[in-house]
Design a protein around this motif. Structure first.
Motif, short mmCIF file in Angstrom:
data_model
loop_
_atom_site.label_atom_id
_atom_site.label_comp_id
_atom_site.label_asym_id
_atom_site.label_seq_id
_atom_site.Cartn_x
_atom_site.Cartn_y
_atom_site.Cartn_z
N THR A 44 -7.82 11.37 5.16
CA THR A 44 -7.70 9.92 5.01
C THR A 44 -7.55 9.53 3.55
O THR A 44 -6.87 8.58 3.24
CB THR A 44 -8.93 9.20 5.57
N LYS B 137 -2.47 6.61 -2.88
CA LYS B 137 -3.37 6.75 -1.74
C LYS B 137 -3.23 5.51 -0.86
O LYS B 137 -2.92 4.43 -1.36
CB LYS B 137 -4.82 6.87 -2.22
N GLU B 138 -3.49 5.68 0.42
CA GLU B 138 -3.51 4.53 1.31
C GLU B 138 -4.53 3.52 0.77
O GLU B 138 -5.59 3.91 0.26
CB GLU B 138 -3.88 4.95 2.73
N ASN B 139 -4.21 2.26 0.85
CA ASN B 139 -5.01 1.13 0.38
C ASN B 139 -4.91 0.88 -1.13
O ASN B 139 -5.52 -0.05 -1.62
CB ASN B 139 -6.48 1.24 0.80
N ASP B 140 -4.14 1.71 -1.88
CA ASP B 140 -3.85 1.38 -3.27
C ASP B 140 -3.03 0.08 -3.26
O ASP B 140 -2.39 -0.27 -2.26
CB ASP B 140 -3.01 2.47 -3.95
N ARG C 19 0.69 -6.07 -2.69
CA ARG C 19 0.36 -5.69 -1.32
C ARG C 19 -0.44 -4.39 -1.32
O ARG C 19 -0.19 -3.50 -2.11
CB ARG C 19 1.64 -5.50 -0.52
N GLN C 20 -1.38 -4.31 -0.39
CA GLN C 20 -2.12 -3.08 -0.18
C GLN C 20 -1.24 -2.13 0.61
O GLN C 20 -0.66 -2.50 1.64
CB GLN C 20 -3.41 -3.39 0.57
N ILE C 21 -1.11 -0.89 0.15
CA ILE C 21 -0.20 0.08 0.74
C ILE C 21 -0.83 0.72 1.98
O ILE C 21 -1.98 1.14 1.95
CB ILE C 21 0.16 1.16 -0.29
N LYS C 22 -0.03 0.83 3.03
CA LYS C 22 -0.46 1.46 4.28
C LYS C 22 0.46 2.64 4.60
O LYS C 22 1.61 2.67 4.17
CB LYS C 22 -0.41 0.46 5.44
N LEU C 23 -0.04 3.59 5.38
CA LEU C 23 0.78 4.72 5.81
C LEU C 23 1.94 4.25 6.67
O LEU C 23 1.83 3.25 7.39
CB LEU C 23 -0.07 5.72 6.60
N HIS D 33 7.37 0.41 5.92
CA HIS D 33 7.17 -1.03 6.08
C HIS D 33 8.21 -1.79 5.28
O HIS D 33 8.55 -1.40 4.16
CB HIS D 33 5.78 -1.44 5.60
N HIS E 8 8.87 -5.69 3.74
CA HIS E 8 8.16 -6.93 3.47
C HIS E 8 9.04 -7.91 2.70
O HIS E 8 9.97 -7.51 2.00
CB HIS E 8 6.89 -6.67 2.66
#
Length: 128
Positions: free
Chosen positions: A16, A77-80, A102-106, A109, A111
């Motif tokens: 994770t 990392k995710e959420n960076d 924006r918070q980065i997600k796996l 995407h 936007h």
């Protein structure tokens, strides 16, 4: 079986927070506003977490610019947080048109964000 559970949990937790490759591409803006001085000479600066990933080329005299550049970061990392700053290049100093954050997600995407001085910025990113 019970001894495997803590090990499995440790592996899942490690996955994770593992670093992944971020790829940002397909940047395009619409209806950019440069104020009373005419059409903007726009470019975008790109940040991921605390890292500066670079900037696009300047698109002169274009209120609907698009950029071919792609940006890659291997330490994301995710959420960076990813931040895109759109500027109008001027003599002396460049004017900030707006910021997308924006918070980065796996995953992949697309936007669109609205810029403070008018217009929108669309972009696509992949984290995986």
């Amino acid at each position: 079986m019970a001894s495997c559970s803590p090990l499995l949990l440790l592996v899942l937790c490690t996955l994770t927070v593992a670093e992944a490759q971020l790829k940002l591409y397909n940047l395009r803006a619409r209806r950019l506003n440069s104020g009373i001085l005419g059409t903007p000479d726009a470019y975008v600066e790109v940040f991921s977490g605390s890292a500066t990933l670079g900037e696009t080329s300047v698109r002169h005299n274009n209120e609907n610019p698009w950029w071919e550049e792609e940006f890659t970061d291997f330490d994301t990392k995710e959420n960076d947080m990813m931040k895109l700053e759109v500027y109008d290049q001027d003599i002396g100093f460049d004017d900030l048109i707006g910021v997308c954050q924006r918070q980065i997600k796996l995953g992949t995407h697309e936007h669109e964000c609205f810029l403070k001085k008018g217009g929108t910025l669309r972009y696509t990113y992949t984290l995986g």
